[in-house]
Design a protein around this motif. Sequence first.
Motif, short mmCIF file in Angstrom:
data_model
loop_
_atom_site.label_atom_id
_atom_site.label_comp_id
_atom_site.label_asym_id
_atom_site.label_seq_id
_atom_site.Cartn_x
_atom_site.Cartn_y
_atom_site.Cartn_z
N CYS A 119 44.73 40.05 37.75
CA CYS A 119 44.65 40.63 39.10
C CYS A 119 45.40 41.96 39.16
O CYS A 119 44.88 42.95 39.69
N ASP A 120 46.59 41.98 38.63
CA ASP A 120 47.38 43.22 38.66
C ASP A 120 46.69 44.32 37.85
O ASP A 120 46.65 45.48 38.25
N PHE A 121 46.15 43.93 36.70
CA PHE A 121 45.45 44.86 35.84
C PHE A 121 44.26 45.49 36.57
O PHE A 121 44.08 46.72 36.57
N CYS A 122 43.47 44.65 37.23
CA CYS A 122 42.28 45.15 37.92
C CYS A 122 42.67 45.97 39.15
O CYS A 122 42.05 46.99 39.45
N HIS A 123 43.69 45.53 39.83
CA HIS A 123 44.20 46.29 40.98
C HIS A 123 44.59 47.70 40.51
O HIS A 123 44.25 48.70 41.15
N ALA A 124 45.26 47.76 39.39
CA ALA A 124 45.76 49.05 38.90
C ALA A 124 44.65 49.94 38.34
O ALA A 124 44.68 51.16 38.50
N HIS A 125 43.68 49.34 37.67
CA HIS A 125 42.77 50.17 36.88
C HIS A 125 41.34 50.26 37.40
O HIS A 125 40.58 51.11 36.94
N LEU A 126 40.91 49.34 38.29
CA LEU A 126 39.53 49.42 38.78
C LEU A 126 39.52 50.12 40.13
O LEU A 126 39.76 49.52 41.18
N GLU A 127 39.24 51.39 40.07
CA GLU A 127 39.35 52.25 41.25
C GLU A 127 38.53 51.72 42.43
O GLU A 127 38.98 51.71 43.57
N LYS A 128 37.31 51.23 42.12
CA LYS A 128 36.41 50.78 43.18
C LYS A 128 36.94 49.57 43.95
O LYS A 128 36.52 49.32 45.07
N LYS A 130 40.27 48.87 44.41
CA LYS A 130 41.67 49.09 44.83
C LYS A 130 41.85 48.80 46.32
O LYS A 130 42.77 48.07 46.72
N ALA A 131 40.96 49.34 47.14
CA ALA A 131 41.08 49.15 48.59
C ALA A 131 41.02 47.67 48.96
O ALA A 131 41.74 47.21 49.85
N ALA A 132 40.17 46.91 48.26
CA ALA A 132 40.06 45.48 48.57
C ALA A 132 41.38 44.78 48.30
O ALA A 132 41.85 43.97 49.11
N PHE A 133 42.00 45.08 47.14
CA PHE A 133 43.28 44.44 46.82
C PHE A 133 44.34 44.77 47.88
O PHE A 133 45.26 44.00 48.09
N GLU A 134 44.19 45.90 48.52
CA GLU A 134 45.21 46.34 49.47
C GLU A 134 44.82 46.08 50.92
O GLU A 134 45.57 46.45 51.84
N SER A 135 43.70 45.40 51.14
CA SER A 135 43.25 45.13 52.50
C SER A 135 44.20 44.14 53.19
O SER A 135 44.62 43.15 52.59
#
Lengths: 323, 323, 323, 323
Positions: A119-128, A130-135
Amino acid sequence: MAQDTYTKRLWLEEDLADDLKWSMLVKKVLYSGKSEYQEVDLIDVGPFGKTLFLDGKVQSSEVDEWVYHELLVHPAMVMHPNPKTIFICGGGEGATAREVLRHKSVEKVVMVDIDKVVCDFCHAHLEKNKAAFESSRLELINDDARTQLEAYPGKFDVIIGDLADPLDGGPCYQLYTQDFYQNVVLPKLNPGGIFITQSGPAGFLSCTEVFTCINATLRSVFPSVLPYAQHMPVFCDVWGWNMALTDASQAELSAEEMDRRLAERVQGSMGFLDGHTFKGLCHLNKVVRKCLEEEQQVYTADCGRFIHGKGQAAKPAENGSQQ
Amino acid sequence: MAQDTYTKRLWLEEDLADDLKWSMLVKKVLYSGKSEYQEVDLIDVGPFGKTLFLDGKVQSSEVDEWVYHELLVHPAMVMHPNPKTIFICGGGEGATAREVLRHKSVEKVVMVDIDKVVCDFCHAHLEKNKAAFESSRLELINDDARTQLEAYPGKFDVIIGDLADPLDGGPCYQLYTQDFYQNVVLPKLNPGGIFITQSGPAGFLSCTEVFTCINATLRSVFPSVLPYAQHMPVFCDVWGWNMALTDASQAELSAEEMDRRLAERVQGSMGFLDGHTFKGLCHLNKVVRKCLEEEQQVYTADCGRFIHGKGQAAKPAENGSQQ
Amino acid sequence: MAQDTYTKRLWLEEDLADDLKWSMLVKKVLYSGKSEYQEVDLIDVGPFGKTLFLDGKVQSSEVDEWVYHELLVHPAMVMHPNPKTIFICGGGEGATAREVLRHKSVEKVVMVDIDKVVCDFCHAHLEKNKAAFESSRLELINDDARTQLEAYPGKFDVIIGDLADPLDGGPCYQLYTQDFYQNVVLPKLNPGGIFITQSGPAGFLSCTEVFTCINATLRSVFPSVLPYAQHMPVFCDVWGWNMALTDASQAELSAEEMDRRLAERVQGSMGFLDGHTFKGLCHLNKVVRKCLEEEQQVYTADCGRFIHGKGQAAKPAENGSQQ
Amino acid sequence: MAQDTYTKRLWLEEDLADDLKWSMLVKKVLYSGKSEYQEVDLIDVGPFGKTLFLDGKVQSSEVDEWVYHELLVHPAMVMHPNPKTIFICGGGEGATAREVLRHKSVEKVVMVDIDKVVCDFCHAHLEKNKAAFESSRLELINDDARTQLEAYPGKFDVIIGDLADPLDGGPCYQLYTQDFYQNVVLPKLNPGGIFITQSGPAGFLSCTEVFTCINATLRSVFPSVLPYAQHMPVFCDVWGWNMALTDASQAELSAEEMDRRLAERVQGSMGFLDGHTFKGLCHLNKVVRKCLEEEQQVYTADCGRFIHGKGQAAKPAENGSQQ
């Protein structure tokens, strides 16, 4: 020739079966990580672009992950009259949450993925994603999905299974069983609630690996199950989904009504899905329909059928416990 | 593991794109031949079984050739009210003729394939197609298909294009042009006649390689063109066909009527095709439909678009000569 | 490019280590057979020409088998004053017998190879070895080499070990043990007799796999052991041999005397070997000499060291049972 | 199995010939860079450990670079009575300088490598060579080696060629020509000076690619040339060097004297080289000696012989040995 552009010939080799493998030219190893469960890599490969690998197996790629996630999320979301609360089993990549959050009706998404590192890896590296992880509408929990779904207060309108295939001894197997569907998923759905799960390969040569068995398992629990399938290039096969409805009448959605709801409820437009497309995906071919009809086995806690390799004949069904 | 059974690891490697290749485990090299045009091999490989290769490229395999040939032959045959005379461009493998000859209405099949060595090889080694090669209803001519079609006395009810994809400089390119369709195929069809051609990859990532352009070329000549597509495992992609009708009303066949005609007119039953399946194949997805709509190029004698590798972006259309 | 000539890209893949493999382009699968012990194939591959494979592992190739066999046979034969009777353990390919039979002094060659199918295959398909198989001086027996050597009437001037490497559980392991050398080979040698055996990889990275251990085992039995090594392209490594002499003084052969004996005693001329060359092969490098000196382990019936893969560290010596 | 440890199967594939390739398992891509000339990568691979690649071609690996560099540097250094000034053509990796600087007699090392990015990369990432890059005795210049050698004030005791093989159109070709040796190298050597150059593959199948031709070119200029060879695992072949002496009597060094000088003059001990080893390396086999004797071609500015692939037959010599 590739050599002209990429003078270093680094190939990522993946077994598609015991007797078939393919190799993607690696353009750049972007990020690599390792959790207690698996290796995580983001690699720019072959014709697929930025591709996420877990233990060297393709999870999703730039060129087609949007198709996979549109088909996992939106059909169920629009068949539901007004989905507000959503539970995602797995989904650590973040793309499933991303698609769910496009629905204006959604108030709360609970996503439970066992692997924090992924999860942290994808949050950090998958730009598309990112907003979802931070919603603020997303609650992300790193734990076992069954434990959390059972314990979570209240019920959900849509529950989504975005898990690895049910592998022999794999951690996900229990999340495909009749017991899980009957005793955890069904009780946690609100009236009119819908469960949708990715369901592995669904080609005419591969559908009996897990697709038909997941379908039979769901049919043993839910009043209505809608299977559909679409070719996914990065998986080198047709891929399947099974949607299980508590209210069978919701499946009677016309193509026009699906288009209307997509336009009305979802931010932005769809790239792949529309009502006409979805009708096509639900028209399974004669071979797959026959395999679905003849499937005798359901996944129980102690009797599974597993993907070992696409080319392998499925084990004969050992019991026929449909109810 | 495969190694346990096949200790000799002989792999047949095929480029799927410049940056993607796959390798099939060779179980047995059954027969090898060489014509003035190409190498011909029958090899038992990987998960595909006995597979026919021309110059090391897969032509058809045991596990899925029957799907390909059912879809190439029967939809057009049943949309025609009473097909008696059939012309096959290419088809040297013999399987297209085999399927055509299952139709009781058929009186005469003319098959024109340039490569006598391939025809003889397939006649000798492909057990399933042997009877077709020896049928009294089949006339096999080894020559250029255009020359023979132009010169052949009379007209045909159904003309079938079972040719290699239109490759740059390849011998088949001329058999995909507007000129060929307008000036050879159309004049040689009886009233109500139908032309059907295989049309290369038709996936959402690959459909602009040749599929949409073949479609646009046919639309510039025929009143009605029906495109459809199905995943073919051995080609590692979704495959496309385009059916061109001189009488657009024939395309309005219901699933039930298709099933009825298949049952009535064809010896034996279908493995893959039925009316419901065919409806699904014709429901192309949003991406492919958009590419078909936007396609501006037709194949003319001197302006083609070619398959170089699946991953490659198609050349921009240079003109939009639809009529 | 190879593709221009060989459009079919059939690769024979061989593991050189767990993390290193190589692939030879297959030009033609010439003959394939199968015995109760192994698969036998003669394949025209990559840069090596006609190559013999057992279970997919390279045995010998056209481009360098003659080097291997000159080095296995002739040094021992010319160090012996007058070799008349020869025993070959293994050697089913026929090339060892072929080289032995070039010596005019030879009256009798007994060759014992367990696999009749391999012998018949090589007799039929290896043109260069055909005459050897048909020589009236050759007695070919298909049985276990130890059993036959023990039982065979009389003694031999030269005994040659042309066997597969001592693999864990492999049939050849017993033919590399101290017990075999002490109780079978030594008693069956005439006074002044010589034993020579191929001894596996002998590179500075690979010599401890089996080469140094075979050397130590022979040193525990014979008064004089002469190790030597040469790069063999088809084995992708330096290869080693160990010569064990019952009369140490025979090893004191000058380069000039070796040349003289080769010219005098052998039909035809050598391609690779002469006295100067052989001096070079016996000058092992500092690393390999140190490994030979430090080797503590001998092969006993129940304590071996095995090739699992070249890159793998050798197991630590468990005892130092030299006598 | 490798898969257990390295679940991600990333292979670096290198062509050894048109019809032979090998693949090293990539354990970690450590660093990647790109200069105006080439891609530079440090990758932990297969059985070779940390390995330096230029444009995807192996330059040197952890397991055997020390052997290569001992053999390139020390034989010439100890044959010279008292080497104080050293010029290195190429050598950007830093290991050649590292070995040279071990000689206590050395006062000045001039190293000229065209590619600053490679030098900086190796300085930063190759721990073993760091001290050499930072030695006050080293002068590193990034420029064309010929230009700098011609212009550099004074003469040298030893000149070392540590360059890529003479490839068709490659930047290094001019540094292997008779013209360069005659008009640049020879005039810049002090009396008793020695030139040593790496000389490409020197196996009995590969020695005519460039090894014999470099030898012939040097023989056309220098009074004495000493060729020698050793198997290098990472190059998958026997490798060759040619030492050219202005004073032929220096080549008459006994093994004992070599050992004495190595012990006396060099800091630390040798891993691979000693007098006995070197005698072995100079005993070339019958095939290679014959190829050296028969070589008719020298490299001139406009007539080269190039490595295209190891398996390829060398071009026939087009003219005889210019002097």
